[in-house]
Scaffold this active site. Structure first.
Site, PDB file in Angstrom:
ATOM      1  N   SER A 156       0.836  -1.189   0.000  1.00 14.11           N
ATOM      2  CA  SER A 156       0.000   0.000   0.000  1.00 14.11           C
ATOM      3  C   SER A 156       0.881   1.253   0.000  1.00 14.11           C
ATOM      4  O   SER A 156       1.643   1.478  -0.932  1.00 14.11           O
ATOM      5  CB  SER A 156      -0.955  -0.034   1.200  1.00 14.11           C
ATOM      6  OG  SER A 156      -1.972   0.915   1.045  1.00 14.11           O
ATOM      7  N   LYS A 168     -20.148  17.531   3.398  1.00 18.33           N
ATOM      8  CA  LYS A 168     -19.206  17.771   4.496  1.00 18.33           C
ATOM      9  C   LYS A 168     -19.055  16.519   5.353  1.00 18.33           C
ATOM     10  O   LYS A 168     -17.983  16.218   5.855  1.00 18.33           O
ATOM     11  CB  LYS A 168     -19.701  18.947   5.357  1.00 18.33           C
ATOM     12  CG  LYS A 168     -18.805  19.255   6.552  1.00 18.33           C
ATOM     13  CD  LYS A 168     -17.408  19.665   6.093  1.00 18.33           C
ATOM     14  CE  LYS A 168     -16.531  20.017   7.282  1.00 18.33           C
ATOM     15  NZ  LYS A 168     -15.164  20.357   6.853  1.00 18.33           N
TER      16      LYS A 168
END
Length: 341
Positions: A168, A220
């Site tokens: 990763s 948001k």
């Protein structure tokens, strides 16, 4: 009267202890402020050639008899004299270590080490990074990768050695090297993005507990731990993951264009031998083997930036590192247990 005398003595001792505590706290505060103003640490440099030479000499001293040991020392002295007469500067190899946690905390010293070596390294030298990381936060490993990109952009050859794992975010860093060396059973890859969080909304609802989230801006907050998640929020969250994955794949492709991205960008990991076949790495070799070989023809310098930390920072860092290790070990056990023997 005797009681008052004892009480006064007790009171005096108590006041003394309190004053001492206040003095210590004030001193810590002053030192903390001073540490912020002065240099935050120092660079340790160790010549690895001396380390390898010491290993060899210790073995020779134990194995060879006096005659052969004397001959070996004489041959070594002649070789050093010839090298001095040649008056040619040996290439330099700067060795850095990066042991990554979830937050890529090692970036704090990596950035200073890179700045130091770039002040004198040339295209005749080399930087070797011994990298170990199972990945972590996207923005943290993005910054760590940018530090290695500085080396490559400066035209200094960069070699990345992976003895255990570069997955990763760890592979995001490793792919920047012109050469990636990996141990045969190291874990490589995991070019993917994952995010997960619990949701206890139904539990709260069962106990008649309301939880409100107020936002300004449609997205948001997409998914929450306590509130009720919507399908629209899930879709937006998934879109954000896909966007990050595309950026990740583009970053890797930039530095290793030879990769078959649809094949290797599935989030899978491979052992070093399989990773070599897929061109995720360039050679199967441990960092010990590579550096011991380079020490025969180059000057090796290990760089480590040691940061100065206050007492509070050291205690907090120790706790943070302990928590990170527990989380990383837990994650590795869940995601890589199929590779255990």
């Amino acid at each position: 009267m005797e009681f008052l005398t004892e009480y006064a003595g007790f009171l005096a001792r108590t006041v003394t202890v309190l004053v001492a505590i206040l003095v210590v706290l004030a001193a810590i505060a002053v030192l903390r402020g001073r540490n912020r103003r002065v240099a935050s640490g120092h660079l340790d440099v160790r010549k690895l050639n001396d380390f390898y030479k010491g290993l060899r000499e210790r073995l020779e001293h134990s194995v060879l008899d006096k005659a052969h040991l004397k001959a070996a020392r004489k041959a070594e002295a002649k070789a050093e004299k010839r090298a001095k007469k040649a008056a040619e500067r040996k290439p330099r190899v700067f060795v850095l270590d990066f042991d990554g946690d979830i937050k890529a905390s090692a970036t704090d010293h990596l950035r200073h080490e890179v700045t130091a070596l770039l002040s004198m390294a040339t295209d005749k030298d080399e930087v070797v990074v011994r990298l170990e990381s199972g990945g972590g936060m996207v923005h943290s490993y993005g910054l760590a990768s940018s530090q290695l990109a500085r080396i490559r952009d400066a035209g200094v050859p960069l070699t990345v050695c992976v003895d255990k794992i570069a997955a990763s975010g760890g592979y995001m860093m490793a792919c920047i090297g012109q050469k990636i060396l990996a141990a045969p059973f190291s874990i490589i890859g995991s070019i993917g993005v994952v995010a997960q969080l619990p949701n206890v909304h139904r539990l709260l609802k069962k106990h008649d507990i309301d939880f409100e989230v107020l936002t300004a801006g449609e997205y948001k907050r997409t998914l929450t731990v306590f509130g009720e998640n919507t399908e629209k929020g899930r879709q937006k969250f998934q879109e954000d993951l896909e966007t990050t994955h595309e950026l990740f794949k583009g970053f890797v492709s930039r530095y290793r264009p030879q990769l078959n991205m649809p094949e290797i960008a599935t989030g899978e990991v491979w052992l070093g031998m399989a990773a070599l076949e897929k061109q995720l790495v360039d050679e199967l070799r441990t960092s010990d083997e590579y550096l011991a070989e380079r020490a025969k023809e180059a000057e090796l310098f290990h760089l480590h930036f040691a940061a100065r930390k206050t007492l509070q920072e050291r205690v907090g860092l120790a706790a943070s590192v302990a928590i990170d290790r527990v989380l990383l070990n837990w994650w590795n056990r869940l995601s890589q247990q199929r590779f255990w023997q």
